[in-house]
Scaffold this motif. Structure first.
Motif, short mmCIF file in Angstrom:
data_model
loop_
_atom_site.label_atom_id
_atom_site.label_comp_id
_atom_site.label_asym_id
_atom_site.label_seq_id
_atom_site.Cartn_x
_atom_site.Cartn_y
_atom_site.Cartn_z
N THR A 46 0.86 -1.19 0.00
CA THR A 46 0.00 0.00 0.00
C THR A 46 0.89 1.24 0.00
O THR A 46 2.07 1.18 0.37
CB THR A 46 -0.88 0.06 1.27
N ALA A 47 0.25 2.37 -0.37
CA ALA A 47 0.98 3.64 -0.36
C ALA A 47 1.47 3.94 1.06
O ALA A 47 2.59 4.40 1.27
CB ALA A 47 0.07 4.75 -0.87
N GLU A 48 0.60 3.68 2.02
CA GLU A 48 0.95 3.97 3.42
C GLU A 48 2.23 3.23 3.83
O GLU A 48 3.13 3.81 4.44
CB GLU A 48 -0.22 3.51 4.28
N GLU A 49 2.30 1.94 3.47
CA GLU A 49 3.50 1.16 3.81
C GLU A 49 4.73 1.73 3.11
O GLU A 49 5.81 1.83 3.70
CB GLU A 49 3.32 -0.30 3.40
N ALA A 50 4.57 2.08 1.84
CA ALA A 50 5.72 2.61 1.08
C ALA A 50 6.23 3.91 1.71
O ALA A 50 7.44 4.10 1.86
CB ALA A 50 5.31 2.85 -0.38
N VAL A 51 5.31 4.75 2.11
CA VAL A 51 5.70 6.05 2.71
C VAL A 51 6.43 5.78 4.03
O VAL A 51 7.46 6.39 4.33
CB VAL A 51 4.47 6.95 2.92
N ARG A 52 5.92 4.81 4.80
CA ARG A 52 6.56 4.50 6.09
C ARG A 52 7.99 3.99 5.86
O ARG A 52 8.93 4.41 6.53
CB ARG A 52 5.72 3.44 6.84
N ILE A 53 8.15 3.12 4.88
CA ILE A 53 9.49 2.55 4.60
C ILE A 53 10.44 3.67 4.14
O ILE A 53 11.60 3.73 4.56
CB ILE A 53 9.38 1.44 3.52
N ALA A 54 9.94 4.56 3.29
CA ALA A 54 10.79 5.66 2.78
C ALA A 54 11.24 6.55 3.93
O ALA A 54 12.41 6.96 4.00
CB ALA A 54 10.02 6.46 1.74
N LYS A 55 10.32 6.84 4.83
CA LYS A 55 10.68 7.72 5.97
C LYS A 55 11.72 7.05 6.87
O LYS A 55 12.62 7.70 7.39
CB LYS A 55 9.42 8.07 6.76
N LEU A 56 11.57 5.74 7.02
CA LEU A 56 12.54 4.97 7.80
C LEU A 56 13.93 5.07 7.18
O LEU A 56 14.93 5.28 7.87
CB LEU A 56 12.07 3.51 7.82
N ALA A 57 13.97 4.95 5.86
CA ALA A 57 15.25 5.01 5.15
C ALA A 57 15.89 6.38 5.36
O ALA A 57 17.08 6.49 5.64
CB ALA A 57 15.04 4.74 3.66
N ARG A 58 15.08 7.43 5.23
CA ARG A 58 15.63 8.79 5.38
C ARG A 58 16.07 9.04 6.82
O ARG A 58 17.13 9.61 7.06
CB ARG A 58 14.62 9.83 4.93
N ALA A 59 15.27 8.56 7.75
CA ALA A 59 15.62 8.77 9.17
C ALA A 59 16.93 8.08 9.53
O ALA A 59 17.64 8.51 10.43
CB ALA A 59 14.49 8.25 10.06
N SER A 60 17.26 7.02 8.81
CA SER A 60 18.49 6.29 9.16
C SER A 60 19.69 6.85 8.40
O SER A 60 20.76 6.25 8.41
CB SER A 60 18.32 4.81 8.86
N GLY A 61 19.48 7.98 7.71
CA GLY A 61 20.61 8.66 7.07
C GLY A 61 20.93 8.15 5.69
O GLY A 61 21.96 8.50 5.12
N LEU A 62 20.07 7.30 5.13
CA LEU A 62 20.29 6.86 3.76
C LEU A 62 19.91 8.02 2.84
O LEU A 62 19.47 9.06 3.29
CB LEU A 62 19.45 5.61 3.47
N CYS A 63 20.09 7.85 1.57
CA CYS A 63 19.85 8.94 0.61
C CYS A 63 18.40 9.43 0.65
O CYS A 63 17.50 8.70 1.08
CB CYS A 63 20.17 8.39 -0.77
N ASP A 64 18.20 10.68 0.21
CA ASP A 64 16.82 11.20 0.14
C ASP A 64 16.11 10.80 -1.15
O ASP A 64 14.99 11.20 -1.40
CB ASP A 64 16.81 12.72 0.31
N MET A 65 16.82 10.01 -1.99
CA MET A 65 16.14 9.46 -3.17
C MET A 65 15.42 8.19 -2.72
O MET A 65 15.91 7.45 -1.87
CB MET A 65 17.15 9.04 -4.24
N ILE A 66 14.27 7.93 -3.33
CA ILE A 66 13.56 6.70 -2.99
C ILE A 66 12.96 6.09 -4.25
O ILE A 66 12.37 6.80 -5.07
CB ILE A 66 12.47 6.94 -1.91
N LYS A 67 13.18 4.79 -4.42
CA LYS A 67 12.49 4.08 -5.50
C LYS A 67 11.18 3.56 -4.91
O LYS A 67 11.19 2.72 -4.00
CB LYS A 67 13.35 2.93 -6.02
#
Ligand SMILES: CC(=O)[C@@H](O)[C@H](O)COP(=O)(O)O
Length: 255
Positions: free
Chosen positions: A75-96
């Motif tokens: 779902t979109a909600e899950e994707a948004v949550r995963i992307a925010k997790l990636a950004r919070a952990s200092g990974l790139c601000d790009m997201i596939k």
């Protein structure tokens, strides 16, 4: 140069990091490919647990731009949550953005992909949605403000190559942002065709990680993508029904 949002890359090959026989082969293949962008599923990372094994740990990650992806999201909600997790952990601000709508075909859910992309753009991400080769959906994603569009060549991991070159051509022709053909590439010639069609880049994983010799295949993909791009830039001859002699004799005294 491949330009995605504020980033520029010399290489037009984006490489996945999963499914290699072992970490040494993964490292050697990644290096041989000369890719500058590595993608990986955030869900497979132990981002907040440094003590746990990390499947990128063998790579010199500082040499690459990391493109986390939201694989596993339905779902979109899950994707948004995963992307925010990636950004919070200092990974790139790009997201596939990868929102899968069908577990058998692994085809993306168009509605949820659109929703997730919209939300992530609002949140300030550099958004690269993995989409089907639907021409109008690709346009809608671009109009939202996505920084690149990533239409599939064929189902993920299928190695079937480009099933609908006409749709890819339409998507490429209409797009003002980079088009990166993502998923289903099986051979170097598939990658070359994507580039000859005018794609700005190719994202692939299985064709290299599952090859008999992943390191050799990584090099073959790099060369194919370069050759395909050169061919596109050079401009192909038009296709004709009938023959045209390669050595014209008109105007010569000896026929
Ligand atoms: C790694 C990744 O992002 C995959 O989901 C991607 O779509 C690659 O697909 P192939 O494995 O078919 O190249």
């Amino acid at each position: 140069m491949l330009k995605i949002g504020p980033y520029s890359f010399k290489s037009r090959l984006l490489l996945g990091t999963g499914k290699y026989p072992d970490f040494d082969v993964q490292k050697a293949a990644v290096e041989k490919s000369q890719t500058e962008i590595l993608t990986f599923a955030v869900r497979r990372m132990n981002i907040f647990e440094a003590s746990q094994p990390n499947f990128l740990e063998n790579l010199e990650v500082e040499k690459y731009t990391l493109l986390p992806n939201t694989a596993g999201a339905k779902t979109a909600e899950e994707a948004v949550r995963i992307a925010k997790l990636a950004r919070a952990s200092g990974l790139c601000d790009m997201i596939k953005v990868e929102v899968i709508g069908c577990q058998k075909t692994l085809l993306p859910d168009p509605v949820e992909t659109l929703k997730a992309s919209e939300e992530l753009l609002k949140e300030g991400f550099i958004v690269l949605p993995y989409t089907s080769d639907d021409v109008l959906l690709a346009k809608r994603l671009e109009e939202l403000g996505c920084h690149a569009i990533m239409p599939g060549a064929s189902p993920i991991g299928s190695g079937q190559g480009i099933l609908n070159p006409l749709n890819l051509r339409f998507i490429i022709e209409q797009s003002a942002v980079p088009v990166i053909v993502d998923a289903g590439i099986g051979t170097p010639s598939d990658a070359a065709i994507a580039m000859e069609l005018g794609a700005d880049g190719v994202l692939l994983n299985t064709a290299v990680s599952g090859a008999g010799d992943p390191v050799k295949m990584a090099k073959a993909m790099k060369l194919a993508i370069e050759a395909g791009r050169l061919g596109f830039e050079a401009g192909r001859i038009p296709k004709k029904i009938y023959a045209t002699a390669s050595s014209p004799t008109e105007g010569l005294s000896v026929g």
